[in-house]
Scaffold this motif. Structure first.
Motif, short mmCIF file in Angstrom:
data_model
loop_
_atom_site.label_atom_id
_atom_site.label_comp_id
_atom_site.label_asym_id
_atom_site.label_seq_id
_atom_site.Cartn_x
_atom_site.Cartn_y
_atom_site.Cartn_z
N THR A 291 -44.75 -38.38 68.05
CA THR A 291 -44.47 -37.26 68.96
C THR A 291 -43.14 -37.41 69.69
N SER A 292 -42.55 -38.60 69.59
CA SER A 292 -41.23 -38.77 70.20
C SER A 292 -40.15 -38.94 69.14
N ALA B 74 -40.43 -34.17 65.80
CA ALA B 74 -41.07 -33.58 66.98
C ALA B 74 -40.01 -33.04 67.94
N ARG C 297 -39.73 -29.23 69.32
CA ARG C 297 -39.72 -28.91 70.75
C ARG C 297 -38.48 -28.07 71.10
N LEU D 293 -45.29 -32.61 74.08
CA LEU D 293 -46.07 -32.40 72.87
C LEU D 293 -47.10 -33.51 72.71
N VAL E 32 -47.36 -36.52 64.16
CA VAL E 32 -46.31 -36.22 63.17
C VAL E 32 -46.22 -37.44 62.27
N VAL F 114 -47.45 -32.27 60.26
CA VAL F 114 -47.25 -32.00 61.69
C VAL F 114 -48.48 -31.27 62.22
N LEU G 116 -49.13 -30.48 66.17
CA LEU G 116 -48.75 -30.67 67.57
C LEU G 116 -49.27 -29.54 68.44
N THR H 159 -49.10 -27.95 72.65
CA THR H 159 -48.43 -27.97 73.96
C THR H 159 -48.82 -26.70 74.70
#
Length: 594
Positions: A271-272, A276, A280, A296, A300, A397, A399, A401
């Motif tokens: 996610t970082s 990702a 974002r 998020l 991923v 993926v 994710l 948010t």
């Protein structure tokens, strides 16, 4: 030789004139088996029966000089030589030569060499002892035979114990030994990116056979043409071997790129990670003023294909077109010179006497083209293998948010409230993502799904009202952002996985050019350093002037000599001959009359 014979015949005719009238003065009146010996006496010359002939024969695998070393007196290289006197006395050199046994008045000797025992400066013969078929007499056999009947035979090289040549145009390659190598390093200038240049000499053999009695009879009573000598030779192949660190650098460049790809594949997920982050950024681009995006969460992942395994076979298998072979593992470049110069298979063993193997920049330049083509093909294969591997990696993926809206509400003051939930999903191979984003996949085979769900409530409506936004406009923009998000993910993948491969392709092309440049320097200087001649017969036109042989006399035949391969070497700074090495020299004769 023929002048001496004519003198002998003239003397015989003069003697006949002084004889009684019943004796004809014509040479045709002589019986076929009669001749004049010593110009005074008539004796019977019965080929295959009389034993009073003198005869000489020899076989020697290696002779000449090499880089200042005279090879002739080198004990380890001593051939075999037989000299038979008229009374049957036999002189054998060396005395230790093997007697395989022959019926009198024939004598035979063998003196085979052991390649592994030889230590000659600049010459490596050990390969000639490798790969011989079972029962072979050896690639370095040396043979001599003489007979009181006036026959002589010599043989050297890959010959059997009867002196028969075993290197012919039709000899299968699995019936031939490995090659010998002659170092050219001290003769060539220093060439950047090349080292240890050697001339490769495959199996060689020669044989000379002489029926001296038939030879003398043809000269005395025939048309003056000797008919009793037969010479043959064989040369399996001639090649060039050198090595270059550039081949190792090609492999190193590929391995470095493999390492980069493996690292990048491992850092794309999470996610970082960069995927990702791109998603974002894309979502934020769909939001207006006053809206924000929470961190998020979810997954991923990017599968890791066996990138190293994809190119491993390409880094170990030799590159060859049948004429040039590049060994990436050892750095060795091997060139089949006879094939490069246009000789058909086996043709080296069927050339006329004193055939020069022409080496020039013109005939050697195809080497550069061949090396370039091999490396270009290999580079393309490496690039394609890596691209296929990384494009097969699957990106997954999932994710989630939330979108928050912030505004200053009358009476209440500053307020932040979640107005929508968002879920982003993608499952596709890297290749499909790249093609779809580029528009080359029609219909697209990869897509990003964005699901935005609005949150209702009085406070949500109040804050959105202050911002002048509607919930439907927010979710509508997010739900329609899949293509934009795909367009942002694709460059991330391209930068991490494709760019290193295309950069590698350019690096390999540069290194290939470096190697071709080095070889072009070798091609330019090699013709001034190396000369080759096949089927060397000193008594025939075109022979090198330094080649020795014994001419005939009125009572003896000439020496019939043949060398399978003569190698001439000179320093690139001078045309002076610094070495001339003879491979497989055989001699038969002279044979002297009883």
């Amino acid at each position: 030789m023929r002048a001496a014979v004519r003198a002998l015949v003239a003397a015989a005719a003069a003697a006949a004139v002084a004889a009684p009238a019943v004796v004809s003065t014509s040479t045709a009146a002589w019986r076929e088996d009669e001749w004049v010996h010593g110009l005074t006496a008539t004796s019977s010359l019965r080929c295959g029966q009389d034993e009073g002939f003198t005869a000489t024969s020899a076989g020697r695998f290696l002779s000449g000089s090499l880089l200042g070393t005279d090879l002739d007196p080198v004990a380890a290289l001593q051939g075999v030589r037989l000299v038979r006197a008229a009374d049957g006395t036999l002189t054998v050199t060396p005395p230790t030569a093997i007697d395989p046994g022959s019926p009198a008045p024939t004598a035979t000797r063998l003196n085979p060499l052991t390649a592994s025992a030889l230590n000659v400066v600049g010459l490596n013969l050990t390969g000639l002892g490798v790969g011989l078929p079972a029962g072979s007499a050896g690639a370095l056999n040396q043979y001599a035979q003489v007979s009181g009947h006036g026959t002589a035979a010599g043989a050297a090289g890959l010959v059997n114990d009867s002196g028969g040549v075993q290197v012919t145009p039709t000899t299968p390659s699995d019936q031939l030994p490995g090659p010998a190598y002659v170092s050219l390093g001290t003769l060539l200038p220093a060439i950047t990116n090349l080292a240890d240049t050697q001339l490769r000499v495959g199996a060689v053999a020669s044989s000379a056979q002489l029926d001296g009695c038939a030879d003398l009879r043809a000269l005395l009573w025939g048309d003056g043409t000797a008919t009793g000598a037969v010479r043959s030779y064989g040369v399996a192949d001639v090649g060039l071997r050198t090595s270059s660190p550039v081949l190792g650098q090609l492999v190193q460049a590929v391995n470095a790129t493999v390492g980069t790809l493996q690292t990048n594949l491992g850092t794309l997920g999470g996610t970082s990670g960069p995927i990702a982050a791109a998603i974002r950024t894309g979502l934020l681009g769909q939001l207006g003023a006053g809206l924000s995006l929470a961190p998020l969460s979810g997954t991923v992942t990017v599968t890791t294909p066996d990138v190293a395994g994809a190119v491993a076979p390409l880094l170990t298998a030799p590159l060859t077109d049948g004429v040039v072979t590049l060994n990436l593992s050892s750095g060795v470049i091997d060139v089949d010179l006879d094939a490069l110069l246009g000789y058909a298979p086996g043709a080296l063993s069927s050339q006329p006497p004193n055939t020069e193997v022409v080496l020039s920049a013109t005939v050697l330049n195809p080497l550069l083209t061949r090396v370039g083509a091999l490396l270009d093909t290999w580079t393309g294969q490496v690039v394609q293998a890596l691209l296929t591997a990384v494009r097969s990696a699957t990106v997954t993926v999932d994710l989630t948010t939330t979108v928050a809206a912030s505004a200053t509400v009358p009476v209440t003051g500053p307020v932040t409230v979640n107005v929508a939930g968002v879920r982003v999903q993608l499952t596709a191979p890297v290749g499909a993502i790249l093609d779809s984003a580029a528009g080359t996949a029609v219909p697209p085979t990869a897509a990003v799904t964005v699901t935005a769900t609005g949150l209702t409530g009085t406070l949500v409506n109040t804050v959105l009202g202050v911002l002048g936004l509607s919930l439907s406009s927010i979710t509508g923009a997010l739900n329609g952002s899949g293509a934009a998000l795909l367009g942002l993910v694709a460059p991330v993948l391209r930068t991490a996985l494709v760019v290193p491969v295309t950069t590698l392709g350019a690096t390999l092309a540069t290194l290939s050019g470096t190697l071709v440049t080095a070889l072009s320097s070798l091609v330019a200087v090699l013709p001034s350093v190396v000369s080759l001649m096949l089927n060397v017969q000193p008594d025939r036109p075109g022979a090198p002037p330094s080649e020795p042989y014994t001419a005939g006399t009125a009572t003896s035949t000439p020496e019939y000599r043949v060398t399978a391969l003569r190698l001439g070497l000179a320093r690139y700074t001078s045309s002076a001959d610094v070495a001339h090495v003879r491979f497989a020299t055989s001699t038969a004769g002279p044979v002297g009359a009883p």
